[in-house]
Design an enzyme around this catalytic site. Structure first.
Site, PDB file in Angstrom:
ATOM      1  N   LYS A 195       0.730  -1.253  -0.034  1.00 39.16           N
ATOM      2  CA  LYS A 195      -0.084   0.023   0.063  1.00 39.16           C
ATOM      3  C   LYS A 195       0.791   1.194  -0.002  1.00 39.16           C
ATOM      4  O   LYS A 195       1.596   1.457   0.962  1.00 39.16           O
ATOM      5  CB  LYS A 195      -0.912  -0.185   1.411  1.00 39.16           C
ATOM      6  CG  LYS A 195      -1.651   1.207   1.457  1.00 39.16           C
ATOM      7  CD  LYS A 195      -2.990   1.111   2.432  1.00 39.16           C
ATOM      8  CE  LYS A 195      -3.625   2.379   2.425  1.00 39.16           C
ATOM      9  NZ  LYS A 195      -4.395   2.272   3.643  1.00 39.16           N
ATOM     10  N   ARG A 205     -10.510  10.062   1.812  1.00 41.04           N
ATOM     11  CA  ARG A 205     -10.494  10.841   3.074  1.00 41.04           C
ATOM     12  C   ARG A 205     -11.611  11.581   3.569  1.00 41.04           C
ATOM     13  O   ARG A 205     -11.885  11.942   4.761  1.00 41.04           O
ATOM     14  CB  ARG A 205      -9.110  11.378   3.249  1.00 41.04           C
ATOM     15  CG  ARG A 205      -8.077  10.573   3.179  1.00 41.04           C
ATOM     16  CD  ARG A 205      -6.589  10.980   3.457  1.00 41.04           C
ATOM     17  NE  ARG A 205      -5.652   9.725   3.378  1.00 41.04           N
ATOM     18  CZ  ARG A 205      -4.214   9.700   2.969  1.00 41.04           C
ATOM     19  NH1 ARG A 205      -3.792  11.083   3.107  1.00 41.04           N
ATOM     20  NH2 ARG A 205      -3.570   8.721   2.836  1.00 41.04           N
ATOM     21  N   GLU A 233       7.461  -6.733   0.991  1.00 33.46           N
ATOM     22  CA  GLU A 233       6.231  -6.447   1.961  1.00 33.46           C
ATOM     23  C   GLU A 233       5.225  -7.741   1.567  1.00 33.46           C
ATOM     24  O   GLU A 233       4.667  -8.384   2.654  1.00 33.46           O
ATOM     25  CB  GLU A 233       5.448  -5.216   1.433  1.00 33.46           C
ATOM     26  CG  GLU A 233       6.074  -4.071   1.873  1.00 33.46           C
ATOM     27  CD  GLU A 233       5.650  -3.969   3.414  1.00 33.46           C
ATOM     28  OE1 GLU A 233       5.210  -4.720   4.061  1.00 33.46           O
ATOM     29  OE2 GLU A 233       6.244  -2.647   4.075  1.00 33.46           O
ATOM     30  N   LYS A 248      -2.120  -1.520  -3.935  1.00 35.40           N
ATOM     31  CA  LYS A 248      -3.055  -0.280  -3.714  1.00 35.40           C
ATOM     32  C   LYS A 248      -2.087   0.998  -3.807  1.00 35.40           C
ATOM     33  O   LYS A 248      -1.189   1.225  -2.998  1.00 35.40           O
ATOM     34  CB  LYS A 248      -3.783  -0.295  -2.458  1.00 35.40           C
ATOM     35  CG  LYS A 248      -4.687   0.767  -2.281  1.00 35.40           C
ATOM     36  CD  LYS A 248      -5.106   0.714  -0.922  1.00 35.40           C
ATOM     37  CE  LYS A 248      -5.894   1.874  -0.595  1.00 35.40           C
ATOM     38  NZ  LYS A 248      -6.338   1.995   0.717  1.00 35.40           N
TER      39      LYS A 248
HETATM   40  C1  PBG Z   1      -7.067   3.117   5.405  1.00 37.83           C
HETATM   41  C2  PBG Z   1      -7.502   3.406   4.100  1.00 37.83           C
HETATM   42  C3  PBG Z   1      -7.419   4.075   3.242  1.00 37.83           C
HETATM   43  C4  PBG Z   1      -8.083   3.598   2.117  1.00 37.83           C
HETATM   44  C5  PBG Z   1      -8.699   2.438   2.272  1.00 37.83           C
HETATM   45  N1  PBG Z   1      -8.233   2.171   3.386  1.00 37.83           N
HETATM   46  C6  PBG Z   1      -6.855   5.535   3.422  1.00 37.83           C
HETATM   47  C7  PBG Z   1      -5.565   5.686   3.639  1.00 37.83           C
HETATM   48  O1  PBG Z   1      -4.568   5.016   4.018  1.00 37.83           O
HETATM   49  O2  PBG Z   1      -5.394   6.981   3.849  1.00 37.83           O
HETATM   50  C8  PBG Z   1      -8.280   4.559   0.572  1.00 37.83           C
HETATM   51  C9  PBG Z   1      -9.131   3.920  -0.325  1.00 37.83           C
HETATM   52  C10 PBG Z   1      -9.587   4.834  -1.528  1.00 37.83           C
HETATM   53  O3  PBG Z   1      -8.797   5.984  -1.671  1.00 37.83           O
HETATM   54  O4  PBG Z   1     -10.364   4.681  -2.198  1.00 37.83           O
HETATM   55  N2  PBG Z   1      -8.213   2.780   6.141  1.00 37.83           N
END
Ligand code: PBG
Length: 325
Positions: A195, A205, A233, A248
């Site tokens: 990620k 967010r 990872e 991601k």
């Molecule tokens: C963290 C989380 C995030 C997303 C999914 N799980 C945000 C982050 O790491 O700031 C992002 C998903 C998206 O942008 O569609 N709980």
């Protein structure tokens, strides 16, 4: 042998020939639909930067889930917006927290719909970071205890798969242990393994009300410049017991998806994130692109790169489009 004997255009001449030689088939079976759930009743609150996506109260979540089920989408990924936030994210693992309540309401209605939960503290902490802060940094090892508890509470409420997304070292191991000790050894972990610290999460967010109140997430999420590190990872997560590994965001990281698939041969999920969705929606609303064609091209490219599971805000639309053809 080469031209003129060989002519690749022969297999492109009409639709049915193209169908026969098509290498990548997008399917409804590939999709996971992310949903945001909030306390209250009769709430369906639009997220301005993500047209078509809403924060739902539990009653409306259930109504929306019916559509998801009727379209044949196999799974949803739930995110919660709690009533209260504190330094350590207590509302993430409360017995009657938003996600725990949502799962308990949803599961009996649609027992076959897979409920995947995002396991992270950022929506639940007052500072918006993914774990408690110690000396200005997110404490890795304290976070592990808290997310293990959170995962257990989700599974106790009926979640089918847990998806830790906080990028803490050892998070898969901590959750695997906690689940196994509580007789949930049959529950899979879908690890957000690679990620990246990405600006493509911007609209999310707003939806999850989870921006960090100071600093950023570069101390725990990956640097966009790195690719070998993604393999490390993923390798560690697999050793810790991950059943599915995730990359991601998706679109700027198709090279990572391909490397992960080739290297490990594990089920790979990719998250077609909020910013990727918002860009398509915004351009389409301006009449600059053809939304359906662009979205399907993007989803196909994510699959072609080596993805088995595509988490996408387009899931419902794409399912409809797939039924049309
Ligand atoms: C963290 C989380 C995030 C997303 C999914 N799980 C945000 C982050 O790491 O700031 C992002 C998903 C998206 O942008 O569609 N709980």
């Amino acid at each position: 042998m080469t031209f003129p004997t060989i002519r690749l255009r022969r297999l492109r001449r009409n639709k049915n020939i193209r169908r026969l030689v098509r290498e990548t088939q997008l399917s409804i079976d590939d999709f996971v639909y992310p949903m945001f759930v909030i306390f209250g009743e009769q709430i369906k609150h639009p997220i301005p930067s993500m047209p078509g996506i809403y924060q739902f109260s539990i009653d409306n979540l259930i109504a929306e889930a019916k559509e998801v089920v009727d379209l044949g989408i196999p799974a949803v990924l739930l995110f919660g917006i709690p009533e209260t936030k504190d330094e350590i994210g207590t509302s993430a693992f409360e017995e009657y927290g938003i996600i725990q309540k949502a799962i308990s309401a949803l599961k009996p209605k649609y027992p076959e719909l897979l409920i995947i939960t995002d396991v992270c503290l950022c929506e639940y902490t007052s500072h918006g970071h993914c774990g408690p802060i110690e000396e200005g940094e997110v404490s890795n090892d304290r976070t592990l205890e808290l997310i293990a508890k959170t995962a257990l509470s989700h599974v106790g409420a009926g979640a089918d798969i847990v998806a830790p997304s906080g990028m803490m070292d050892g998070q898969v191991q901590a959750i695997r242990r906690e689940l196994d000790e509580n007789s949930f050894e049959h529950i899979p972990i879908m690890a957000y393994s690679a990620k990246y610290a990405s600006s493509f999460y911007g609209p999310f967010r707003d939806a999850a009300e989870s921006p960090p109140q100071f600093g950023d997430r570069r101390g725990y999420q990956m640097d966009a410049s790195n690719s070998d590190e993604a393999l490390r990872e993923v390798s560690l997560d697999i050793q810790e017991g991950a059943d599915i590994v995730m990359v991601k965001p998706a679109l700027s990281y198709l090279d990572i998806i391909r490397r992960v698939k080739d290297e490990f041969g594990y089920p790979v999920a990719a998250y077609n994130v909020s910013g990727e969705y918002a860009m398509v929606k915004a351009a389409a609303q301006n009449g600059w692109i053809d939304e359906q064609k662009i979205a399907m091209e993007i989803l196909t490219s994510i699959k072609r790169a080596g993805t088995d599971i595509i988490i996408t805000y387009f899931a419902k639309d794409a399912a409809r489009w797939l039924k049309e053809v």
